[in-house]
Design an enzyme around this catalytic site. Structure first.
Site, mmCIF file in Angstrom:
data_model
loop_
_atom_site.group_PDB
_atom_site.id
_atom_site.type_symbol
_atom_site.label_atom_id
_atom_site.label_comp_id
_atom_site.label_asym_id
_atom_site.label_seq_id
_atom_site.Cartn_x
_atom_site.Cartn_y
_atom_site.Cartn_z
ATOM 1 C CB CYS A 135 -0.689 -0.118 1.046
ATOM 2 S SG CYS A 135 -1.374 1.625 1.336
ATOM 3 C CB CYS A 138 -0.778 2.767 3.925
ATOM 4 S SG CYS A 138 -2.546 1.467 3.292
ATOM 5 C CG ASP A 139 3.023 1.007 4.546
ATOM 6 O OD1 ASP A 139 2.607 1.546 5.539
ATOM 7 O OD2 ASP A 139 3.431 -0.155 4.578
#
Length: 310
Positions: A135, A138-139
């Site tokens: 992701c 997300c990261d």
């Protein structure tokens, strides 16, 4: 006579927990069935900085725990079990689980989610969350000014590769074919981006690193030649698989197995709703899953009001 719940929620990720919270706050008799860990994919995220209002050092696990506690405090009943079959034909829906447990409800919210397809290289799972990610949204921030790899060549892989250039020093796209499968417009953007490099006809064989990812061993599929690429991050985008097997033949899905809903989370079956990553949708994030759950629960309540007279 079996107890009939107002709604049964299948799945305890952010979509299911949000649906439970909204259903219980509306005084609906609610049961949530989860087969594994509450929080779903969110629990694989060590830091959750992009959820509005996140506290400092918020993780997917701690957020999920708070969501579960909040839903429980409002009266959601929780059961750990695996759904084996469903019967959506009648006005009252029947959910059959392991150990011969059967539950009935006036409405059902499916929130079983999806899981990322693994690329299949050695130590991929071991280094997940320690350099291997699925992701970018997300990261990406964790890889600021670092060299990273992207595995895949479809729309998702190239879209995320372009996004990752906002953070990374360099992005190396490793693709098993000699041309991308992504839309031409995406390809043009990627080829023009000076931070993006390409390695063609290649697949990852192994992730290397003690505590965190340090490099990838890759193999050229045409020549058989192996080489090592030094990277601190590896983002795998080879597809997501919906957890929908048990619902096949019972509800409308697309070719991938995503459940098709309208914007109110209604499926083609009266009284059955779907929320979160199990749905056919463009953005799979905690915030969109939570929103889906709230919408599904609200519409389940309206459905019951209109179809089950006191």
């Amino acid at each position: 006579m079996a107890h009939v719940y107002d709604t049964i929620i299948i799945g305890g990720g952010p979509a299911g927990l949000s649906a439970g919270l909204y259903a219980a706050r509306s005084r609906m008799d609610t049961l949530l069935i989860e087969r594994a860990k509450y929080g779903g994919q969110a629990t694989t995220t060590d830091e959750l900085e992009n959820y509005p209002g996140s506290i400092e050092n918020c993780t997917g696990t701690t957020l999920s725990q708070r969501m579960r506690k909040q839903a429980e405090d409002f009266g959601v009943n929780f059961v750990k079990n695996e759904v084996l079959d469903v019967d959506f034909d009648g006005k009252v829906k029947v959910i059959k689980c392991k150990n011969d447990e059967t539950y009935e409800a006036k409405s059902v919210i499916i929130a079983t989610g999806a899981y990322p397809r693994l690329a299949g290289f050695d130590r991929e799972v071991e280094l997940r969350g320690r350099g291997v990610s699925y992701c970018a949204t997300c990261d990406a921030d964790f890889f600021t000014d670092l060299d990273i790899a992207v595995i895949g060549g479809g729309d998702s892989a190239i879209t995320e590769a372009i996004y990752l250039t906002k953070f990374a020093e360099s992005v190396t796209v490793i693709h098993r074919r000699d041309e991308l499968r992504a839309a031409k417009s995406l390809q043009e953007k990627a080829f023009k981006n000076p931070k993006i490099k390409f390695i063609w006809n290649s697949v990852p064989l192994e992730a290397k690193g003690d505590e965190i990812l340090e490099s990838l061993v890759i193999e050229n599929r045409k020549t058989g030649e192996k080489s090592e690429v030094e990277v601190n991050g590896c983002f795998v985008f080879v597809g997501y698989l919906p957890i929908s097997e048990v619902f096949k033949g019972k509800i409308n899905m697309n070719d991938r197995g995503d459940i098709i809903t309208d914007q109110e989370m209604r499926t083609n079956v009266e009284g059955v709703f779907a929320a979160g990553d199990i749905r056919e949708k463009s953005l799979r994030q905690v915030i969109t899953a939570a929103a889906d759950g709230a919408i599904a629960a609200t519409n389940a309540e309206h459905y019951i009001q209109n179809n089950f007279a006191e």
